[in-house]
Design an enzyme around this catalytic site. Structure first.
Site, short mmCIF file in Angstrom:
data_model
loop_
_atom_site.label_atom_id
_atom_site.label_comp_id
_atom_site.label_asym_id
_atom_site.label_seq_id
_atom_site.Cartn_x
_atom_site.Cartn_y
_atom_site.Cartn_z
N HIS B 88 -0.33 -18.47 25.83
CA HIS B 88 -0.65 -17.28 25.03
C HIS B 88 -1.70 -16.54 25.85
O HIS B 88 -2.85 -16.97 25.94
CB HIS B 88 -1.22 -17.71 23.67
CG HIS B 88 -1.79 -16.60 22.85
ND1 HIS B 88 -1.05 -15.88 21.95
CD2 HIS B 88 -3.04 -16.10 22.78
CE1 HIS B 88 -1.81 -14.97 21.36
NE2 HIS B 88 -3.04 -15.09 21.85
N ASN B 187 -1.33 -11.43 16.38
CA ASN B 187 -1.95 -11.66 17.68
C ASN B 187 -0.92 -12.31 18.58
O ASN B 187 -0.50 -13.42 18.29
CB ASN B 187 -3.19 -12.56 17.51
CG ASN B 187 -3.93 -12.72 18.82
OD1 ASN B 187 -3.58 -12.11 19.83
ND2 ASN B 187 -4.95 -13.56 18.82
N ASP B 214 7.98 -15.54 16.94
CA ASP B 214 6.53 -15.66 16.77
C ASP B 214 6.19 -15.81 15.28
O ASP B 214 5.24 -15.21 14.78
CB ASP B 214 5.80 -14.46 17.39
CG ASP B 214 4.36 -14.81 17.75
OD1 ASP B 214 4.03 -16.01 17.71
OD2 ASP B 214 3.58 -13.90 18.05
N PHE B 232 -4.44 -13.72 11.37
CA PHE B 232 -3.36 -13.13 12.16
C PHE B 232 -2.06 -13.84 11.80
O PHE B 232 -2.07 -15.01 11.43
CB PHE B 232 -3.61 -13.32 13.65
CG PHE B 232 -4.73 -12.49 14.21
CD1 PHE B 232 -4.53 -11.15 14.51
CD2 PHE B 232 -6.00 -13.03 14.42
CE1 PHE B 232 -5.55 -10.37 15.02
CE2 PHE B 232 -7.03 -12.26 14.93
CZ PHE B 232 -6.81 -10.93 15.24
N GLY B 233 -0.94 -13.15 11.94
CA GLY B 233 0.35 -13.82 11.81
C GLY B 233 1.29 -13.10 10.87
O GLY B 233 0.88 -12.49 9.89
#
Ligand code: CP
Lengths: 341, 333
Positions: B88, B187, B214, B232-233
C-alpha cells in the site's frame, strides 16, 4: 436503518419574511425579501440576495445593541450554544444576540459535556433537541460537522466555525462592517493576510466577499498561502510580497497563526513570520490613506499585528465585534423563523 | 488482508483463518500474511513458515512499509519463497491527519489532504527496490496518474512489478466528496478526473494489471459521524464489476473482454495463481454476467452487513447474476 450521508444536505426550507422595525429603505425594492433556510452552515450555500437580506435585517437590529434595549421576537424560544472548541467573541455574541431577541440561552461546556465520554455528535444533538430547543449554535473542530448536524436535525443549526471549513457569521459581520464603512462591498479590494490554509474565516470571507463583488487578494508565506488555493478559488489573487498585497487594497484582514491546526513544517518560527508578514506602523504606511485594518480576533499582539496598528486609527476591530451581535441577531431570527411552527 | 486483530503475522492465526474459511466461506478465501510483525514495519514476520501455512502473498496493508531498508530486506527474503510482496504505497510522514485527496476540493472543504506525491514517492522507491532485489512486488490500489507513469517506466525496464486499481477509482473522483459523504472516504483517496483517466489508460495499455475491489467494510454507526472521525473504507465487493463496467465499458474506454481479463487473469497472474481462466480441466470458478443490466443499487440489494457502499443510489450498468465455485452455485439474483 442506514443513513446515507453523501446525498447532499437535506435542508428543510420555509419562507421567512424580513422583519421590519422601521420605515422601509429605498434599496429594498429590487431584491429578494424571503429567507427560506433553517440552517446557516456556510456562506457557500447563500446567494447574494440572501446575504443582502440578512444585512438589511441586521440594520434593523443595530438600535437594539444600545444598553437596556431589547426585543421579544424570539420570546419563548431556546437557543443552545454547543461550543466544542474555545471561543470568546462568537459564543458571547450569540448569547447576547439571542437574549436581545428575548430567547432563552443555554451554553454547553465542552469538557462538561458527555461528548468526552464518547457520546456521538448525533446522539448529543438528538438529546438536546428532545428537550424542546429551537436552534443549536455549534463550534466544532471537524470540517463539515455543521452540515452533518443540519442534515440530522429538523431544528436550526448555526455554524459558529467548523474546523478549517467555514465561519459564516464572521464573514457576514466582516462584510457588514465593510458595507458600513464604505457604503457598499461591490468593487472593494480586500487583502486577507496570514494563515489562509487553516483558516475557516478566510474561506468564508473569500466566498462572501466574492459573492458581494469585492476583489480578494490572499497574502502570506507560500506554505500557508499555497498556489493551489487558486484552483479552489479561481477568483482570488495570490501574492507573497507584503508591499504588493497592501499597496492598493481598501481593507486588510489579518489572521492569527493557528498553532493548534499546524504541524511544525509550515514556517520556521513566529519571529520569522513577524519579520516577513507582521503588520507594524511602518508597513501600514504602505496602505492607502483611507484603508482599514480588520481582525476577527483573537489577536496575537506582536505576531501578526503590532499594538500601534491594532489600536490605531485604521483599526475597525471593535466595530467588527459590535456588528457581530446585530448580524447574529439577524441569523438567529431568520433561521429560526424559517421553520413554520 | 492481514490487518485483523490479532494481526495475521504468525502460523497460528493463518491456520485459524483457513479453518474458519474452509468451514464458513462460500467462496475461495486466500489469506495473506503481514510482511512485518504486527505490521509495525520493524521486524520481519516469519514469511517462510507462513507460506507453508498457506499465505498467497505478504503485505503490511494500510500501514505500508515506511523504512526502505526493511522493505529491501523483506523483498529479498520473500523472493526466496517466491512470495509476492503487496504494498500500500504511502509515505505516512506526508499524510498525517489527511482525510481526502489534496487538491481544490480539500482546500474548499477545509479538510487536510493526502497528496499524490505521498503515493508516488513510495511507488518510485518500490520500483527502485524491485530493480535492486529482482524481487516481485505488487503495488496495491494505485490512485494517482503519476504512479501509473512510474510503473509504466518500471515495466519498460522489465522489472517484476505489477499493479492494481480499485473499481471505485475508475468511476469516481474527489468531487463526489463535496457533501462530506463518509462512505466515500477511502485510503487511497479518490483523486481528480485527470488521475481517473490516466488510471483507465494505464489499465487498458497493460501498465496496470488488475482491478481490485478494495473492499473495506465498516459499520453504519462507524461512518455516521463527523468526516474526520469516520474510518477510511468502502464496502465495494458486491459492486466492483458493476462499477468497473460502468466506468470502462459503458464509459467507452475498453471492451468487455479486456475488463474481464483485468478482473480475472490479471489478479491471478499478479499473485502467481493458476486461476482466472476458462478451459477444460480448469477449476469451475465462474460468474454469470449481465453486461446490459442497468440498475441503481439499494441497500436492500446488497448482502454485505456493512452499510458503507458509496454506490448505493448511483446508476450503474452491468451486474453479476450468479457465482459458481468449483461448479456449485453460491450466489444468484
Ligand atoms: N473571531 C472569532 O471567531 O473569535 P472567537 O474564537 O473568540 O469566537
Amino acid at each position: 436503518m442506514t443513513l446515507i450521508l453523501d446525498q447532499g444536505p437535506c435542508l428543510r426550507t420555509f419562507p421567512m419574511v424580513l422583519t421590519s422595525l422601521g420605515p422601509p429603505e429605498p434599496h429594498r425594492m429590487a431584491s429578494q425579501d424571503t429567507w427560506t433556510k433553517k440552517d446557516l452552515t456556510g456562506i457557500e450555500e447563500l446567494s447574494r440576495p440572501e446575504i443582502e437580506l440578512l444585512f438589511r435585517q441586521a440594520d434593523q437590529f443595530l438600535p437594539a445593541l444600545a444598553p437596556g434595549k431589547g426585543l421579544d421576537l424570539m420570546k419563548g424560544r431556546t437557543v443552545v450554544n454547543l461550543f466544542l472548541e474555545p471561543s470568546t467573541r462568537t459564543r458571547t455574541a450569540f448569547e447576547i444576540s439571542a437574549k436581545k431577541l428575548g430567547a432563552e440561552v443555554v451554553s454547553i461546556n465542552t469538557t462538561a459535556s458527555s461528548l468526552v465520554k464518547g457520546e456521538t455528535l448525533r446522539d448529543t444533538a438528538m438529546n438536546i433537541r428532545a428537550m424542546g430547543v429551537d436552534a443549536i449554535v455549534m463550534r466544532h473542530s471537524s470540517a463539515g460537522s455543521a452540515r452533518y448536524l443540519g442534515s440530522v436535525l429538523d431544528i436550526s443549526v448555526i455554524n459558529a466555525g467548523d474546523g478549517a471549513h467555514e465561519h459564516p457569521t464572521q464573514a457576514l459581520l466582516d462584510a457588514f462592517t465593510l458595507r458600513q464603512r464604505f457604503g457598499k462591498v461591490e468593487g472593494l479590494k480586500v487583502t486577507i493576510l496570514g494563515d489562509i490554509l487553516f483558516s475557516r474565516v478566510a474561506r468564508s470571507n473569500i466566498l462572501c466577499l466574492s459573492k458581494l463583488g469585492a476583489q480578494v487578494t490572499l497574502a502570506g508565506p507560500a506554505t500557508l498561502v499555497p498556489a493551489s488555493l487558486k484552483e479552489a478559488f479561481p477568483q482570488v489573487r495570490i501574492v507573497h510580497d507584503l508591499k504588493e498585497a497592501l499597496k492598493d487594497c481598501d481593507a486588510v484582514m489579518l489572521l492569527r497563526i493557528q498553532h493548534e491546526r499546524q504541524t511544525t513544517t509550515h514556517f520556521p518560527s513566529l519571529g520569522e513570520y513577524t519579520s516577513q508578514f507582521g503588520l507594524n506602523a511602518e508597513r501600514a504606511a504602505w496602505l492607502k490613506p483611507e484603508a482599514i485594518v480588520m481582525h476577527p480576533g483573537p489577536i496575537n499582539r506582536g505576531v501578526e499585528v503590532e499594538s500601534e496598528v491594532a489600536d490605531g486609527p485604521r483599526s475597525v476591530i471593535l466595530e467588527q465585534v459590535r456588528n457581530g451581535v446585530a448580524v447574529r441577531m439577524a441569523v438567529l431570527h431568520l433561521c429560526t423563523g424559517a421553520i413554520s411552527r | 488482508m492481514p490487518d485483523s486483530l490479532p494481526a495475521a503475522d504468525n502460523v497460528g492465526t493463518i491456520q485459524l483463518l483457513r479453518e474458519i474459511c474452509s468451514r464458513d466461506a462460500a467462496v475461495r478465501v486466500l489469506p495473506t500474511g503481514t510482511l512485518t510483525k504486527g505490521h509495525e514495519g520493524k521486524a520481519l514476520a516469519p514469511l517462510g513458515t507462513m507460506k507453508k501455512a498457506g499465505v498467497v502473498a505478504v503485505t503490511d496493508t494500510t500501514s505500508g512499509v515506511q523504512n526502505n531498508e526493511i522493505m529491501r530486506r523483506a523483498l529479498e527474503y520473500a523472493a526466496m519463497f517466491d512470495l509476492v510482496v503487496l504494498d500500500h504505497c504511502q509515505d505516512s510522514s506526508m499524510t498525517e491527519g489527511g482525510q481526502m485527496h489534496e487538491g481544490a476540493w480539500s482546500l474548499r472543504l477545509g479538510l487536510r489532504g493526502l497528496p499524490r506525491a505521498a503515493e508516488e514517492v513510495v511507488v518510485s522507491s518500490d520500483c527502485l527496490l524491485a530493480e535492486l532485489t529482482k524481487a516481485r512486488i505488487h503495488l496495491q490500489h494505485l490512485s494517482s496518474g503519476g504512479s501509473a507513469d512510474i510503473v509504466r517506466r518500471a515495466k519498460a525496464k522489465q522489472l517484476a512489478v505489477t499493479a492494481e486499481v480499485s473499481a471505485l477509482h475508475l468511476l469516481l473522483t474527489d468531487a463526489a466528496l463535496a457533501h462530506y459523504g463518509t462512505s466515500l472516504k477511502t485510503n487511497p483517496p479518490l483523486r481528480e478526473e485527470a488521475d481517473r483517466l490516466a488510471l483507465i489508460a494505464a489499465l487498458v495499455d497493460g501498465t496496470i494489471d488488475a482491478i481490485c475491489s478494495d473492499h473495506s467494510p465498516c459499520t453504519a454507526t462507524e461512518k455516521d459521524c463527523e468526516f474526520d472521525l469516520a474510518p477510511f473504507g468502502a464496502a465495494t465487493l458486491e459492486t466492483a464489476f458493476a462499477a468497473a463496467h460502468t466506468a470502462l465499458v459503458a464509459g467507452g474506454h475498453a471492451d468487455l473482454p479486456l475488463l474481464i481479463a483485468r478482473l480475472t487473469h490479471g489478479p491471478a497472474k499478479a499473485l502467481g495463481l493458476s486461476a482466472g481462466t476458462l478451459k477444460a480441466g480448469a477449476l469451475a470458478d465462474l460468474v454469470l454476467l449481465d453486461p446490459k443490466a442497468a440498475w441503481t443499487p439499494a441497500a436492500a440489494d446488497l448482502l454485505s452487513k456493512s452499510g458503507n457502499n458509496p454506490l448505493i443510489g448511483r446508476a450503474l450498468t452491468g451486474r453479476v447474476r450468479a457465482t459458481f465455485v468449483g461448479g456449485r452455485q453460491v450466489f444468484g439474483t
